[in-house]
Design a protein around this motif. Structure first.
Motif, short mmCIF file in Angstrom:
data_model
loop_
_atom_site.label_atom_id
_atom_site.label_comp_id
_atom_site.label_asym_id
_atom_site.label_seq_id
_atom_site.Cartn_x
_atom_site.Cartn_y
_atom_site.Cartn_z
N TYR A 72 -1.68 11.07 8.28
CA TYR A 72 -1.97 11.10 6.84
C TYR A 72 -1.10 12.15 6.15
O TYR A 72 -0.50 11.88 5.11
N ILE A 73 -1.03 13.34 6.74
CA ILE A 73 -0.22 14.42 6.15
C ILE A 73 1.25 14.00 6.10
O ILE A 73 1.95 14.24 5.11
N ASP A 74 1.73 13.36 7.17
CA ASP A 74 3.11 12.91 7.21
C ASP A 74 3.38 11.89 6.10
O ASP A 74 4.43 11.93 5.43
N ALA A 75 2.42 10.97 5.88
CA ALA A 75 2.58 9.96 4.83
C ALA A 75 2.59 10.62 3.44
O ALA A 75 3.38 10.21 2.56
N ARG A 125 5.98 12.25 2.83
CA ARG A 125 7.02 11.27 2.52
C ARG A 125 6.88 10.77 1.08
O ARG A 125 7.87 10.54 0.39
N LYS A 126 5.63 10.62 0.63
CA LYS A 126 5.39 10.18 -0.74
C LYS A 126 5.84 11.25 -1.74
O LYS A 126 6.41 10.93 -2.80
N MET A 127 5.61 12.52 -1.39
CA MET A 127 6.04 13.62 -2.25
C MET A 127 7.57 13.68 -2.35
O MET A 127 8.13 13.90 -3.43
N LEU A 128 8.23 13.46 -1.22
CA LEU A 128 9.70 13.45 -1.22
C LEU A 128 10.22 12.29 -2.06
O LEU A 128 11.20 12.43 -2.82
#
Length: 345
Positions: free
Chosen positions: A257-260, A263-266
């Motif tokens: 979840y944190i990784d997703a 990626r959304k923030m980037l």
């Protein structure tokens, strides 16, 4: 990337794990593991698996009979004893199967080996490791293995189902080890499959072989003491196993979840530095800081394997069937994967 093999406990059901590791090796000769974690039957399998002695594993798990490793008595005659069964046969087999040369070969291999036990005096999960400094334990004790005899004692403790088999003083007569009179039994009492050990040792890809079935209904009426007691311990071990897997899976879900989110923030235009700053809380307050999602592959039977309650029935014919089921399960496991997840071909 660091890859781990974790095998749970299950007595004679270990034949299933033998079939799995044999078939994986046959299908993917390049597949190798850096970390091995074994509980009970799993502890017996991992050393020979790490040394790729698959033929010997098959021989051991298709030829042993119950009478070769356990001696049963009348319950009344054992009231003042350590256990209901005499396990001298099991100890003699361990001495034969795991001589000093096996431990020396393990040490030369550079593989990290972890054997899980439960200490009766402290009630804590205690892991015996050939490289204790390579793991940062959370909530359990890690003891360094000193020599081959110490290793064999730890193996014996890991397979000793409490009440049925006598506890083992693993550190007795082993120079430089603490608490020589502490008694240890099956690691499955507190940790069915050592997934957490693999994570703590740095594994990023974990193969877990479970010997309990996804469906555990047994259509048998238990009418005597031994089967009832064995089934009770079997249920306890299975229940521990559910919790043992639940936490790592939840941990991995959180990491994913944190990784997703990152990626959304980037994708929204934030820089990597800005994204990292949001997740860097300082003073070790973020359990997930610097961690990446794990790959956890689970192989387990869909229906009960046999071997009696607790896996304390060793029938060569039945174990050959379990081994064959393990081989079949690998094909089904591979077919269920996304090809991009198969990084070991």
């Amino acid at each position: 990337m660091s890859r781990a093999l974790v095998i749970s406990g299950g007595g004679s059901k270990g034949a299933y794990a033998v079939g799995v590791v044999q078939q994986l090796a046959a299908m993917y000769p390049k597949l190798d593991f850096d970390i091995y974690v074994g509980t009970s039957a799993g502890a017996l399998v991992i050393t020979l698996a790490s040394l790729k002695e698959f033929a010997l594993l098959e021989q051991l798990y298709t030829s042993v009979k119950t009478s070769d490793i356990l001696r049963k008595f009348n319950v009344v005659d054992r009231i003042n004893e350590h256990s209901l069964f005499d396990a001298n046969g099991a100890w003699n087999k361990i001495i034969t199967w795991y001589p000093d040369t096996k431990f020396a070969a393990l040490q030369r291999s550079g593989k990290k080996m972890f054997l899980t036990t439960t200490c009766l005096q402290t009630g804590r999960l205690t892991v015996f490791a050939n490289n204790a400094k390579s793991i940062k334990p959370e909530g359990y004790q890690v003891n360094q293995l000193i020599n081959a005899d110490h290793y064999r004692r730890a193996l014996m403790a890991s397979i000793c189902e409490p009440v049925f088999m006598p506890p083992v003083k693993v550190n007795l007569h082993v120079p430089g080890t603490p608490n020589p009179n502490y008694q240890y039994v099956d690691g499955g009492v507190t940790k069915y499959a050592g997934v957490q050990m693999a994570i703590d040792a740095g594994a990023t890809e974990i193969f877990v072989i479970l010997l309990s079935a996804e469906s555990t209904t047994v259509n048998t009426e238990f009418t005597t003491l031994f089967p009832i007691l064995q089934q009770t311990i079997d249920i306890l071990t299975t229940d521990v196993g559910k919790n043992d897997l639940l936490l790592p899976e939840q941990y991995n879900q959180a990491l994913s979840y944190i990784d997703a989110v990152k990626r959304k923030m980037l994708a929204s235009g934030l820089s990597q530095t800005q994204v990292d700053s949001y997740f860097r809380l300082g003073q070790g307050s973020n359990l997930f800081e610097g961690k990446s999602p794990l790959k956890i592959f689970k192989i387990r039977p869909t229906t009960p394997l046999g071997g009696g309650p607790g896996g304390l029935t060793f029938d060569p014919a039945e174990m050959k069937q379990m081994l064959a089921r393990g081989k079949t399960a690998v094909g089904e496991f591979i077919a269920s994967l996304d090809p991009k997840d198969i990084t070991w071909a």
